[in-house]
Design a protein around this motif. Sequence first.
Motif, PDB file in Angstrom:
ATOM      1  N   ILE A  28       0.840  -1.198   0.000  1.00  0.00           N
ATOM      2  CA  ILE A  28       0.000   0.000   0.000  1.00  0.00           C
ATOM      3  C   ILE A  28       0.874   1.246   0.000  1.00  0.00           C
ATOM      4  CG2 ILE A  28      -1.785   1.268   1.248  1.00  0.00           C
ATOM      5  CD1 ILE A  28      -2.590  -1.443   2.519  1.00  0.00           C
ATOM      6  N   GLY A  29       0.570   2.174  -0.896  1.00  0.00           N
ATOM      7  CA  GLY A  29       1.289   3.439  -0.967  1.00  0.00           C
ATOM      8  C   GLY A  29       2.246   3.485  -2.138  1.00  0.00           C
ATOM      9  N   THR A  30       2.660   4.685  -2.462  1.00  0.00           N
ATOM     10  CA  THR A  30       3.503   4.899  -3.638  1.00  0.00           C
ATOM     11  C   THR A  30       4.841   4.178  -3.547  1.00  0.00           C
ATOM     12  OG1 THR A  30       2.450   7.053  -3.939  1.00  0.00           O
ATOM     13  CG2 THR A  30       4.526   6.691  -5.096  1.00  0.00           C
ATOM     14  N   LYS A  31       5.563   4.373  -2.436  1.00  0.00           N
ATOM     15  CA  LYS A  31       6.894   3.758  -2.306  1.00  0.00           C
ATOM     16  C   LYS A  31       6.834   2.246  -2.331  1.00  0.00           C
ATOM     17  CE  LYS A  31       9.162   7.469   0.233  1.00  0.00           C
ATOM     18  NZ  LYS A  31       9.725   7.889   1.517  1.00  0.00           N
ATOM     19  N   GLN A  32       5.922   1.671  -1.541  1.00  0.00           N
ATOM     20  CA  GLN A  32       5.832   0.212  -1.461  1.00  0.00           C
ATOM     21  C   GLN A  32       5.371  -0.408  -2.774  1.00  0.00           C
ATOM     22  OE1 GLN A  32       4.777   2.334   0.811  1.00  0.00           O
ATOM     23  NE2 GLN A  32       5.413   1.673   2.837  1.00  0.00           N
ATOM     24  N   ALA A  33       4.380   0.201  -3.408  1.00  0.00           N
ATOM     25  CA  ALA A  33       3.870  -0.333  -4.676  1.00  0.00           C
ATOM     26  C   ALA A  33       4.945  -0.250  -5.765  1.00  0.00           C
ATOM     27  CB  ALA A  33       2.615   0.417  -5.109  1.00  0.00           C
ATOM     28  N   THR A  34       5.635   0.885  -5.825  1.00  0.00           N
ATOM     29  CA  THR A  34       6.704   1.058  -6.811  1.00  0.00           C
ATOM     30  C   THR A  34       7.796   0.016  -6.607  1.00  0.00           C
ATOM     31  OG1 THR A  34       6.259   3.425  -6.977  1.00  0.00           O
ATOM     32  CG2 THR A  34       8.412   2.677  -7.747  1.00  0.00           C
ATOM     33  N   ARG A  35       8.178  -0.200  -5.368  1.00  0.00           N
ATOM     34  CA  ARG A  35       9.222  -1.177  -5.039  1.00  0.00           C
ATOM     35  C   ARG A  35       8.795  -2.598  -5.448  1.00  0.00           C
ATOM     36  NH1 ARG A  35      14.094  -1.957  -4.205  1.00  0.00           N
ATOM     37  NH2 ARG A  35      14.913  -3.090  -2.421  1.00  0.00           N
ATOM     38  N   SER A  36       7.553  -2.937  -5.190  1.00  0.00           N
ATOM     39  CA  SER A  36       7.050  -4.264  -5.563  1.00  0.00           C
ATOM     40  C   SER A  36       7.109  -4.481  -7.074  1.00  0.00           C
ATOM     41  CB  SER A  36       5.614  -4.452  -5.074  1.00  0.00           C
ATOM     42  OG  SER A  36       5.575  -4.478  -3.669  1.00  0.00           O
ATOM     43  N   VAL A  37       6.764  -3.441  -7.828  1.00  0.00           N
ATOM     44  CA  VAL A  37       6.825  -3.541  -9.294  1.00  0.00           C
ATOM     45  C   VAL A  37       8.282  -3.678  -9.738  1.00  0.00           C
ATOM     46  CG1 VAL A  37       6.357  -2.374 -11.485  1.00  0.00           C
ATOM     47  CG2 VAL A  37       4.672  -2.269  -9.635  1.00  0.00           C
ATOM     48  N   GLU A  38       9.160  -2.855  -9.187  1.00  0.00           N
ATOM     49  CA  GLU A  38      10.582  -2.902  -9.553  1.00  0.00           C
ATOM     50  C   GLU A  38      11.202  -4.270  -9.279  1.00  0.00           C
ATOM     51  OE1 GLU A  38      11.792   1.790  -8.824  1.00  0.00           O
ATOM     52  OE2 GLU A  38      12.071   0.353  -7.196  1.00  0.00           O
ATOM     53  N   LEU A  39      10.782  -4.901  -8.184  1.00  0.00           N
ATOM     54  CA  LEU A  39      11.324  -6.205  -7.800  1.00  0.00           C
ATOM     55  C   LEU A  39      10.653  -7.373  -8.534  1.00  0.00           C
ATOM     56  CD1 LEU A  39      11.670  -5.661  -3.944  1.00  0.00           C
ATOM     57  CD2 LEU A  39      13.509  -5.704  -5.641  1.00  0.00           C
ATOM     58  N   GLY A  40       9.659  -7.052  -9.363  1.00  0.00           N
ATOM     59  CA  GLY A  40       8.971  -8.085 -10.119  1.00  0.00           C
ATOM     60  C   GLY A  40       7.993  -8.895  -9.284  1.00  0.00           C
ATOM     61  N   LYS A  41       7.584  -8.362  -8.144  1.00  0.00           N
ATOM     62  CA  LYS A  41       6.676  -9.084  -7.249  1.00  0.00           C
ATOM     63  C   LYS A  41       5.216  -8.714  -7.437  1.00  0.00           C
ATOM     64  CE  LYS A  41      10.024  -9.795  -3.550  1.00  0.00           C
ATOM     65  NZ  LYS A  41      10.291  -9.609  -2.121  1.00  0.00           N
ATOM     66  N   ALA A  42       4.936  -7.615  -8.122  1.00  0.00           N
ATOM     67  CA  ALA A  42       3.558  -7.139  -8.272  1.00  0.00           C
ATOM     68  C   ALA A  42       2.828  -7.889  -9.381  1.00  0.00           C
ATOM     69  CB  ALA A  42       3.549  -5.642  -8.557  1.00  0.00           C
ATOM     70  N   LYS A  43       1.628  -8.359  -9.051  1.00  0.00           N
ATOM     71  CA  LYS A  43       0.762  -9.019 -10.028  1.00  0.00           C
ATOM     72  C   LYS A  43      -0.082  -7.986 -10.753  1.00  0.00           C
ATOM     73  CE  LYS A  43      -1.509 -12.084  -7.629  1.00  0.00           C
ATOM     74  NZ  LYS A  43      -2.268 -13.236  -7.104  1.00  0.00           N
ATOM     75  N   ALA A  44      -0.565  -7.005  -9.978  1.00  0.00           N
ATOM     76  CA  ALA A  44      -1.439  -5.963 -10.521  1.00  0.00           C
ATOM     77  C   ALA A  44      -1.295  -4.717  -9.659  1.00  0.00           C
ATOM     78  CB  ALA A  44      -2.885  -6.429 -10.516  1.00  0.00           C
ATOM     79  N   VAL A  45      -1.504  -3.569 -10.280  1.00  0.00           N
ATOM     80  CA  VAL A  45      -1.425  -2.299  -9.562  1.00  0.00           C
ATOM     81  C   VAL A  45      -2.733  -1.545  -9.754  1.00  0.00           C
ATOM     82  CG1 VAL A  45      -0.249  -0.065  -9.427  1.00  0.00           C
ATOM     83  CG2 VAL A  45       1.086  -2.139  -9.744  1.00  0.00           C
ATOM     84  N   PHE A  46      -3.252  -1.006  -8.659  1.00  0.00           N
ATOM     85  CA  PHE A  46      -4.458  -0.186  -8.672  1.00  0.00           C
ATOM     86  C   PHE A  46      -4.037   1.240  -8.378  1.00  0.00           C
ATOM     87  CE2 PHE A  46      -5.830  -4.418  -8.117  1.00  0.00           C
ATOM     88  CZ  PHE A  46      -7.089  -4.502  -8.691  1.00  0.00           C
ATOM     89  N   ILE A  47      -4.413   2.173  -9.245  1.00  0.00           N
ATOM     90  CA  ILE A  47      -4.001   3.567  -9.127  1.00  0.00           C
ATOM     91  C   ILE A  47      -5.233   4.453  -9.044  1.00  0.00           C
ATOM     92  CG2 ILE A  47      -2.674   5.456 -10.169  1.00  0.00           C
ATOM     93  CD1 ILE A  47      -1.178   3.298 -11.806  1.00  0.00           C
ATOM     94  N   ALA A  48      -5.264   5.330  -8.055  1.00  0.00           N
ATOM     95  CA  ALA A  48      -6.375   6.271  -7.918  1.00  0.00           C
ATOM     96  C   ALA A  48      -6.256   7.349  -8.995  1.00  0.00           C
ATOM     97  CB  ALA A  48      -6.361   6.899  -6.531  1.00  0.00           C
ATOM     98  N   LYS A  49      -7.391   7.700  -9.588  1.00  0.00           N
ATOM     99  CA  LYS A  49      -7.400   8.704 -10.660  1.00  0.00           C
ATOM    100  C   LYS A  49      -7.000  10.091 -10.168  1.00  0.00           C
ATOM    101  CE  LYS A  49     -10.860   6.360 -13.455  1.00  0.00           C
ATOM    102  NZ  LYS A  49     -12.259   6.357 -13.890  1.00  0.00           N
ATOM    103  N   ASP A  50      -7.133  10.342  -8.850  1.00  0.00           N
ATOM    104  CA  ASP A  50      -6.757  11.656  -8.321  1.00  0.00           C
ATOM    105  C   ASP A  50      -5.336  11.688  -7.760  1.00  0.00           C
ATOM    106  OD1 ASP A  50      -7.525  10.023  -6.199  1.00  0.00           O
ATOM    107  OD2 ASP A  50      -8.650  11.577  -5.146  1.00  0.00           O
ATOM    108  N   THR A  51      -4.523  10.736  -8.167  1.00  0.00           N
ATOM    109  CA  THR A  51      -3.105  10.708  -7.788  1.00  0.00           C
ATOM    110  C   THR A  51      -2.369  11.829  -8.520  1.00  0.00           C
ATOM    111  OG1 THR A  51      -3.143   8.319  -7.440  1.00  0.00           O
ATOM    112  CG2 THR A  51      -1.001   9.279  -7.901  1.00  0.00           C
ATOM    113  N   ASP A  52      -1.353  12.379  -7.879  1.00  0.00           N
ATOM    114  CA  ASP A  52      -0.499  13.395  -8.487  1.00  0.00           C
ATOM    115  C   ASP A  52      -0.018  12.907  -9.858  1.00  0.00           C
ATOM    116  OD1 ASP A  52       2.663  14.277  -8.727  1.00  0.00           O
ATOM    117  OD2 ASP A  52       1.378  15.896  -8.003  1.00  0.00           O
ATOM    118  N   LEU A  53      -0.128  13.752 -10.868  1.00  0.00           N
ATOM    119  CA  LEU A  53       0.183  13.380 -12.250  1.00  0.00           C
ATOM    120  C   LEU A  53       1.616  12.859 -12.427  1.00  0.00           C
ATOM    121  CD1 LEU A  53      -1.301  13.237 -14.902  1.00  0.00           C
ATOM    122  CD2 LEU A  53      -0.502  15.535 -15.421  1.00  0.00           C
ATOM    123  N   ARG A  54       2.556  13.466 -11.724  1.00  0.00           N
ATOM    124  CA  ARG A  54       3.957  13.049 -11.829  1.00  0.00           C
ATOM    125  C   ARG A  54       4.128  11.596 -11.371  1.00  0.00           C
ATOM    126  NH1 ARG A  54       7.847  13.975  -8.198  1.00  0.00           N
ATOM    127  NH2 ARG A  54       6.367  15.164  -6.956  1.00  0.00           N
TER     128      ARG A  54
END
Length: 83
Positions: free
Chosen positions: A14-40
């Motif tokens: 949960i959260g930007t840092k943890q989700a990003t890290r999971s994707v980078e490490l190849g552990k993420a199956k799917a990512v859910f992103i809120a539409k009101d997240t900062d564009l950057r």
Amino acid sequence: MSYEKVKQAEKLSIGTKQATRSVELGKAKAVFIAKDTDLRLLNKITALCQRMDVEITYVDSMKLLGKACGIDVGAAMVAIVNE
């Protein structure tokens, strides 16, 4: 509704840092992103997910995504993680 996948997942990052890290490490199956997240942040995680071939689902708001995770604050993004 896509929130059901989040609610039913055994392990979440949960959260930007943890989700990003999971994707980078190849552990993420799917990512859910809120539409009101900062564009950057949105652009960064979207590009990373595309590069790592991780499915992205957009949800209506950070508040609803946080609620689906069982937390009292909003969440910009959440990754469902492989065990």
